[in-house]
Scaffold this motif. Structure first.
Motif, PDB file in Angstrom:
ATOM      1  N   ALA B  17     -10.519  -3.049  -3.249  1.00 45.48           N
ATOM      2  CA  ALA B  17      -9.343  -3.566  -3.963  1.00 45.48           C
ATOM      3  C   ALA B  17      -8.775  -2.543  -4.945  1.00 45.48           C
ATOM      4  CB  ALA B  17      -9.693  -4.843  -4.701  1.00 45.48           C
ATOM      5  N   ASP B  18      -9.673  -1.744  -5.578  1.00 47.02           N
ATOM      6  CA  ASP B  18      -9.149  -0.813  -6.587  1.00 47.02           C
ATOM      7  C   ASP B  18      -9.106   0.631  -6.094  1.00 47.02           C
ATOM      8  OD1 ASP B  18     -11.817  -0.537  -6.459  1.00 47.02           O
ATOM      9  OD2 ASP B  18     -12.163  -0.538  -8.639  1.00 47.02           O
ATOM     10  N   ASP B  19      -9.214   0.812  -4.781  1.00 47.07           N
ATOM     11  CA  ASP B  19      -9.073   2.167  -4.237  1.00 47.07           C
ATOM     12  C   ASP B  19      -7.633   2.626  -4.366  1.00 47.07           C
ATOM     13  OD1 ASP B  19     -11.637   2.817  -3.555  1.00 47.07           O
ATOM     14  OD2 ASP B  19     -11.495   2.082  -1.482  1.00 47.07           O
ATOM     15  N   LEU B  20      -7.482   3.852  -4.832  1.00 44.06           N
ATOM     16  CA  LEU B  20      -6.138   4.393  -5.005  1.00 44.06           C
ATOM     17  C   LEU B  20      -6.134   5.781  -4.351  1.00 44.06           C
ATOM     18  CD1 LEU B  20      -3.657   3.329  -6.613  1.00 44.06           C
ATOM     19  CD2 LEU B  20      -4.376   4.824  -8.469  1.00 44.06           C
ATOM     20  N   ILE B  22      -4.419   9.075  -3.437  1.00 44.86           N
ATOM     21  CA  ILE B  22      -3.244   9.815  -3.904  1.00 44.86           C
ATOM     22  C   ILE B  22      -3.194  11.164  -3.222  1.00 44.86           C
ATOM     23  CG2 ILE B  22      -2.200  10.963  -5.901  1.00 44.86           C
ATOM     24  CD1 ILE B  22      -3.146   8.627  -7.577  1.00 44.86           C
ATOM     25  N   ASN B  35      -6.609  13.439  -3.633  1.00 39.96           N
ATOM     26  CA  ASN B  35      -7.667  13.047  -4.582  1.00 39.96           C
ATOM     27  C   ASN B  35      -8.974  12.723  -3.850  1.00 39.96           C
ATOM     28  OD1 ASN B  35      -7.276  10.510  -3.578  1.00 39.96           O
ATOM     29  ND2 ASN B  35      -6.938   9.515  -5.555  1.00 39.96           N
ATOM     30  N   PHE B  81       8.170   2.097   0.929  1.00 41.63           N
ATOM     31  CA  PHE B  81       6.968   1.260   0.996  1.00 41.63           C
ATOM     32  C   PHE B  81       6.671   0.987   2.465  1.00 41.63           C
ATOM     33  CE2 PHE B  81       8.005  -0.081  -3.389  1.00 41.63           C
ATOM     34  CZ  PHE B  81       6.742  -0.003  -3.945  1.00 41.63           C
ATOM     35  N   PHE B  97      -1.404   0.346   2.349  1.00 43.31           N
ATOM     36  CA  PHE B  97      -0.059  -0.015   1.907  1.00 43.31           C
ATOM     37  C   PHE B  97       0.432   1.183   1.107  1.00 43.31           C
ATOM     38  CE2 PHE B  97       2.708  -2.253  -1.323  1.00 43.31           C
ATOM     39  CZ  PHE B  97       3.736  -2.493  -0.436  1.00 43.31           C
ATOM     40  N   ASN B  99       3.037   3.936  -0.711  1.00 37.53           N
ATOM     41  CA  ASN B  99       4.267   4.068  -1.489  1.00 37.53           C
ATOM     42  C   ASN B  99       4.510   5.559  -1.667  1.00 37.53           C
ATOM     43  OD1 ASN B  99       5.141   3.783  -4.965  1.00 37.53           O
ATOM     44  ND2 ASN B  99       6.507   3.574  -3.213  1.00 37.53           N
ATOM     45  N   PHE B 114       5.166  12.474  -3.446  1.00 37.96           N
ATOM     46  CA  PHE B 114       3.988  11.888  -4.084  1.00 37.96           C
ATOM     47  C   PHE B 114       3.669  10.600  -3.341  1.00 37.96           C
ATOM     48  CE2 PHE B 114       2.108   9.157  -7.428  1.00 37.96           C
ATOM     49  CZ  PHE B 114       1.156  10.010  -7.970  1.00 37.96           C
ATOM     50  N   VAL B 116       1.113   7.244  -2.981  1.00 37.46           N
ATOM     51  CA  VAL B 116       0.021   6.403  -3.475  1.00 37.46           C
ATOM     52  C   VAL B 116      -0.255   5.360  -2.408  1.00 37.46           C
ATOM     53  CG1 VAL B 116      -0.727   4.830  -5.281  1.00 37.46           C
ATOM     54  CG2 VAL B 116       0.835   6.684  -5.825  1.00 37.46           C
ATOM     55  N   ARG B 118      -2.619   1.971  -1.256  1.00 40.02           N
ATOM     56  CA  ARG B 118      -3.511   0.924  -1.772  1.00 40.02           C
ATOM     57  C   ARG B 118      -4.007   0.051  -0.620  1.00 40.02           C
ATOM     58  NH1 ARG B 118       0.871   1.377  -5.514  1.00 40.02           N
ATOM     59  NH2 ARG B 118       0.145   1.701  -7.635  1.00 40.02           N
ATOM     60  N   MET B 171       7.366  -6.119   0.836  1.00 39.99           N
ATOM     61  CA  MET B 171       6.811  -6.632  -0.434  1.00 39.99           C
ATOM     62  C   MET B 171       6.294  -8.050  -0.241  1.00 39.99           C
ATOM     63  SD  MET B 171       8.139  -4.617  -3.316  1.00 39.99           S
ATOM     64  CE  MET B 171       9.356  -3.354  -3.417  1.00 39.99           C
ATOM     65  N   GLN B 174       3.012  -7.864   1.613  1.00 36.38           N
ATOM     66  CA  GLN B 174       1.910  -7.411   0.771  1.00 36.38           C
ATOM     67  C   GLN B 174       1.462  -8.527  -0.176  1.00 36.38           C
ATOM     68  OE1 GLN B 174      -0.115  -5.144   0.913  1.00 36.38           O
ATOM     69  NE2 GLN B 174      -0.949  -4.648  -1.091  1.00 36.38           N
TER      70      GLN B 174
END
Lengths: 443, 176
Positions: B17-20, B22, B35, B81, B97, B99, B114, B116, B118, B171, B174
């Protein structure tokens, strides 16, 4: 590494080499010195090799943090494999910058859309730690508030427009109502005049009928008298007829006497001749008397016939007279009722005039207030007002209580316009006057 | 590529859930930064991805029409998105998902992109898979030059028939 350290290193190396060379030259180069010098060099190169990644990492960290300090958040430390043990520190800085950059991007992107009135793009805090995510949540709440505010402002704009339209029409409607009420009052006053005229006429008719009744009574009385008189005339005629019968009887006896005298005269012969002439004359006299009595009898019979006719006529007249008198009595009652009705009508109409007058006062008062609000609104919006504040536009004679209230309104507005009152004071003042107005209009 | 050979045994890697994830690229789409989450999930060493084109992780199940749309949006200066299926170095796959935003310097010049990524909503993926499959089918029938345009046209038409913008569509997915 800054140039001054490099220079110092260089000078140190040159000085050491110079010292070594001079030691060899002066033949004081001992083993100890060689050991010290070689350890020094060894230490120098080892430390350079060992500390290189640290230095590299430190250089990059410092460079990146300096750039971040200038607001450039997009730089990262890459090729971390070269940094060996220090790599994890480099990643920690990278990841911190990742969070910061993502955070700012989210804020920037969602506000870019908010600026275009698109509230659908929320800031995504997923994956960001602690305060970053909390802050984005707070921003999302703020955006919802901005959205609500905008729709509220839009609603307000619409309701304000509706209000404007309503007010414009309300004022003209009120003017129309006032005009109509004024007309109603005029009509009612005209009706009142008619009712009063009716009342007067009914009174006059009443009097006239009274006179007529009086006259009628007189007439029937006269007819009664006439009847009695006719009766006695009739009776008198009968007496005359009886007298005539007596006269006829006397004439018949006289005739018989004259006949007897003639017979006696004839018997007496010549000596009775003169007497016979007298007897003839008496016979003629009795015949003439009888004729005259018959003639008078005829006249009297005719007279009696006419008297009978008069009598029946009079009787008819008397019946008619009674009938008229009774109808006149009915008329009298009728006109009396009419008179009462006319008086009641007049009283009711006077009441209606009163109601219309107070309704006009109220409408004039409402128009006055509407003008005040319209003028205030225009003044607050910074427009020059087209609405008159002081003068009542109407020509209605107002109740003194309304006039006093209008004076209070006028003073309140003056004090507001001369900045003696704040907006809040104005509202408070208006609310107070409105509650007075409410009481006045209900009472 | 190695990945194609082991495609059949491909396993799905699920994000937390909190994986980001980048990553950054230059203007040509070459990776300039990835990252550790990226490296962990896609199973690469940093040196293996730096200066490589970002389509290193592109999965063949992704319709080209989606990327056509992505680039159209980025060229307009818009953010993108989207739900994207990616390859790991070992031939496994993971859904994200994503962005993606263009990066401009202070004077307004494009300096790169850039991205990101999720964890996507599972319902979104289930909804999208049949749509992506139809797009792939359209692409396989068309010639390679116009394939992306055709499948994108299908997507645009689909959204129009639902009277929803692409952004609102993804959106909403998601949020499911």
């Amino acid at each position: 590494m800054p140039i001054k350290y490099k220079l110092m290193f260089g000078l140190l190396v040159i000085a050491t080499m110079f010292a070594t060379a001079s030691a060899i030259y002066r033949d004081v180069f001992t083993v100890e010195l060689a050991v010290i010098l070689s350890s020094f060099f060894a230490l120098f190169f080892i430390s350079r090799f060992y500390f290189k990644p640290f230095k590299l990492a430190l250089d990059q960290l410092i460079s990146i943090l300096k750039k971040a300090k200038k607001g450039e958040l997009h730089h990262r430390i890459t090729h971390t494999i070269q940094l060996r043990e220090v790599a994890s520190s480099a990643w920690a800085v990278n990841e911190f910058l990742d969070f910061v950059e993502t955070y700012f991007k989210e804020v920037k992107l969602c506000f870019q859309r908010v600026n275009q009135s698109d509230f659908s793009r929320e800031a995504r805090g997923t994956g960001l730690p602690g305060d970053f995510a909390n802050s984005l949540d707070a921003i999302n709440n703020a955006i919802i508030a901005i959205k609500d505010n905008q729709s509220y402002t839009e609603q307000n704009a619409v309701t304000a427009q509706l209000h404007d339209i309503n007010i414009q029409h309300l004022r003209s409607d009120l003017h129309n109502s006032e005009h109509e009420l004024n007309q109603i009052q005029h009509v009612v006053i005209a009706v009142d005049e008619i009712a009063k005229a009716n009342c007067t006429q009914a009174q006059q008719s009443h009097l006239a009928i009274n006179d007529m009744t009086q006259a009628m009574r007189q007439t029937t009385d006269n007819i009664s008298t006439l009847r009695v008189k006719t009766q006695s005339l009739n009776e008198a005629s009968a007496s005359v007829e009886r007298a005539l019968k007596l006269i006829t009887d006397i004439a018949d006896q006289t005739n018989l006497l004259a006949l007897n005298a003639s017979v006696e005269a004839a018997r007496a012969g010549e000596s009775g001749r003169g007497f016979a002439v007298v007897a003839d004359e008496v016979k003629n006299l009795s015949t003439r008397t009888k004729d005259t009595a018959a003639e008078v009898g005829n006249i009297v019979a005719s007279l009696r016939k006419q008297v009978a006719e008069i009598s029946s006529c009079t009787e008819e007249n008397q019946t008619l007279g009674f009938k008229v008198a009774s109808q006149l009595d009915d008329f009298l009652t009728l006109f009396s009722t009419l008179e009462q009705n006319a008086e009641q009508t007049s009283a009711r109409v006077a009441e209606a005039v009163g109601y219309a007058g107070s309704a006009m006062s109220r409408i004039a008062h409402v128009i006055y207030k509407q003008n005040i609000y319209a003028a205030l609104e225009e003044i607050i919006k910074g427009q020059t007002t087209t609405v008159s504040l002081d003068e009542d536009e109407t020509n209605i004679q107002l109740d003194s209580r309304y006039e006093a209230l209008h004076e209070e309104f006028s003073q309140l507005i003056d004090r507001y316009l001369t900045k003696q009152l704040s907006d809040a004071d104005l509202i408070k003042g208006l609310e107070r006057l409105e509650s007075n107005s409410n009481r006045l209009m209900q009472g | 590529m190695l990945a194609h050979n082991i495609y059949k045994n491909s396993q799905e890697i699920l994000l937390e859930a909190d994986d980001l994830i980048i990553s950054k690229t230059d203007t040509r789409g070459h990776i300039t930064y990835a990252n550790r989450t990226f490296l962990r999930i896609a199973d690469y060493q940093e040196e293996e991805v730096l200066n490589k084109p970002h389509n290193l992780i592109r999965h063949p199940d992704m319709p080209r029409g989606v990327f056509r749309f992505l680039w159209q949006e980025l060229r307009k200066g818009h953010e993108f998105f989207g739900f994207v299926k990616n390859y790991t170095s070992g031939g496994d796959y993971y859904w994200v998902f994503a962005n993606i935003t263009p990066d401009f310097d202070a004077s307004g010049h494009l300096k790169g992109y850039f991205s990101v990524r999720r964890r996507p909503s599972r319902a979104a993926i289930d909804t999208l898979i049949p749509i992506y499959n139809t797009m792939l089918e359209i692409e396989s029938r068309a010639n390679s030059q116009s394939a992306a345009d055709h499948s994108l046209a299908y997507l645009v038409q689909l959204l129009e028939s639902k009277s929803v913008s692409y952004d609102r569509f993804v959106m909403t997915l998601q949020a499911m």
